[in-house]
Scaffold this motif. Structure first.
Motif, PDB file in Angstrom:
ATOM      1  N   ARG A  45      -3.187  80.615  39.585  1.00 49.47           N
ATOM      2  CA  ARG A  45      -2.939  79.220  39.242  1.00 49.47           C
ATOM      3  C   ARG A  45      -3.089  78.416  40.526  1.00 49.47           C
ATOM      4  NH1 ARG A  45       1.074  79.337  34.830  1.00 49.47           N
ATOM      5  NH2 ARG A  45       0.101  80.689  33.293  1.00 49.47           N
ATOM      6  N   TYR A  59      -2.278  89.920  36.067  1.00 44.01           N
ATOM      7  CA  TYR A  59      -1.900  88.684  36.724  1.00 44.01           C
ATOM      8  C   TYR A  59      -3.070  87.715  36.692  1.00 44.01           C
ATOM      9  CZ  TYR A  59      -4.379  90.665  40.725  1.00 44.01           C
ATOM     10  OH  TYR A  59      -5.326  91.215  41.529  1.00 44.01           O
ATOM     11  N   SER A  60      -2.760  86.457  36.833  1.00 41.38           N
ATOM     12  CA  SER A  60      -3.806  85.442  36.881  1.00 41.38           C
ATOM     13  C   SER A  60      -3.441  84.411  37.934  1.00 41.38           C
ATOM     14  CB  SER A  60      -3.997  84.782  35.514  1.00 41.38           C
ATOM     15  OG  SER A  60      -2.823  84.107  35.136  1.00 41.38           O
ATOM     16  N   PRO A 108       5.750  83.242  33.846  1.00 40.13           N
ATOM     17  CA  PRO A 108       4.705  82.367  33.331  1.00 40.13           C
ATOM     18  C   PRO A 108       4.541  81.014  34.011  1.00 40.13           C
ATOM     19  CG  PRO A 108       6.602  82.303  31.887  1.00 40.13           C
ATOM     20  CD  PRO A 108       6.896  83.321  32.943  1.00 40.13           C
ATOM     21  N   ASP A 109       5.598  80.425  34.535  1.00 39.04           N
ATOM     22  CA  ASP A 109       5.511  79.030  34.964  1.00 39.04           C
ATOM     23  C   ASP A 109       5.996  78.814  36.390  1.00 39.04           C
ATOM     24  OD1 ASP A 109       4.646  78.095  32.397  1.00 39.04           O
ATOM     25  OD2 ASP A 109       6.713  78.349  31.698  1.00 39.04           O
ATOM     26  N   CYS A 150       6.829  93.975  31.093  1.00 37.44           N
ATOM     27  CA  CYS A 150       6.029  93.102  31.943  1.00 37.44           C
ATOM     28  C   CYS A 150       4.748  93.826  32.343  1.00 37.44           C
ATOM     29  CB  CYS A 150       6.808  92.710  33.194  1.00 37.44           C
ATOM     30  SG  CYS A 150       8.303  91.776  32.833  1.00 37.44           S
ATOM     31  N   VAL A 183       0.621  84.549  38.900  1.00 34.81           N
ATOM     32  CA  VAL A 183       1.717  84.781  37.962  1.00 34.81           C
ATOM     33  C   VAL A 183       1.384  85.990  37.104  1.00 34.81           C
ATOM     34  CG1 VAL A 183       2.458  82.371  37.858  1.00 34.81           C
ATOM     35  CG2 VAL A 183       0.752  83.187  36.236  1.00 34.81           C
ATOM     36  N   ASN A 184       2.420  86.591  36.545  1.00 40.63           N
ATOM     37  CA  ASN A 184       2.281  87.711  35.634  1.00 40.63           C
ATOM     38  C   ASN A 184       2.056  87.120  34.246  1.00 40.63           C
ATOM     39  OD1 ASN A 184       4.320  89.668  33.791  1.00 40.63           O
ATOM     40  ND2 ASN A 184       2.736  90.680  34.975  1.00 40.63           N
ATOM     41  N   GLU A 185       0.823  87.228  33.748  1.00 41.14           N
ATOM     42  CA  GLU A 185       0.505  86.544  32.494  1.00 41.14           C
ATOM     43  C   GLU A 185      -0.321  87.442  31.584  1.00 41.14           C
ATOM     44  OE1 GLU A 185      -1.068  82.203  31.273  1.00 41.14           O
ATOM     45  OE2 GLU A 185      -2.185  83.197  32.834  1.00 41.14           O
ATOM     46  N   PRO A 186      -0.015  87.633  30.345  1.00 39.15           N
ATOM     47  CA  PRO A 186       1.212  87.108  29.750  1.00 39.15           C
ATOM     48  C   PRO A 186       2.356  88.009  30.150  1.00 39.15           C
ATOM     49  CG  PRO A 186       0.029  88.380  28.132  1.00 39.15           C
ATOM     50  CD  PRO A 186      -0.806  88.381  29.386  1.00 39.15           C
TER      51      PRO A 186
END
Length: 81
Positions: free
Chosen positions: A53, A50-51, A16-17, A46, A9-12
């Protein structure tokens, strides 16, 4: 039994979800499409960070020799690989 699926996901930022994971299975392959939420704020910036999950998926049959496919939509910040 479920299997772990890693997605990004692109965070922050803008995705996000997790919304859902669509999966289509047949005897030779499995296609997974991870659908994440997306902010519809056009003025939001944006970042390209990314991170990862993890989600759990359950297949209707064991993995066996089936090939797995997924998606990487246009505009994705995650590098190929």
């Amino acid at each position: 039994m479920g299997s772990a699926l890693e997605y990004y996901v692109n965070e922050p930022g803008c995705s996000p979800d997790l919304d859902r994971i669509d999966q289509v299975e047949n005897s030779s392959d499995v296609t997974l499409n991870v659908i994440v939420g997306f902010t519809d704020d056009e003025d939001k910036s944006c970042p390209t960070a990314y991170s990862s999950r993890t989600a759990v998926i359950t297949l209707s049959e064991p993995h066996g020799a089936r090939v797995f496919f997924g998606c990487r939509p246009d505009g994705s910040y995650v590098p190929k690989g």
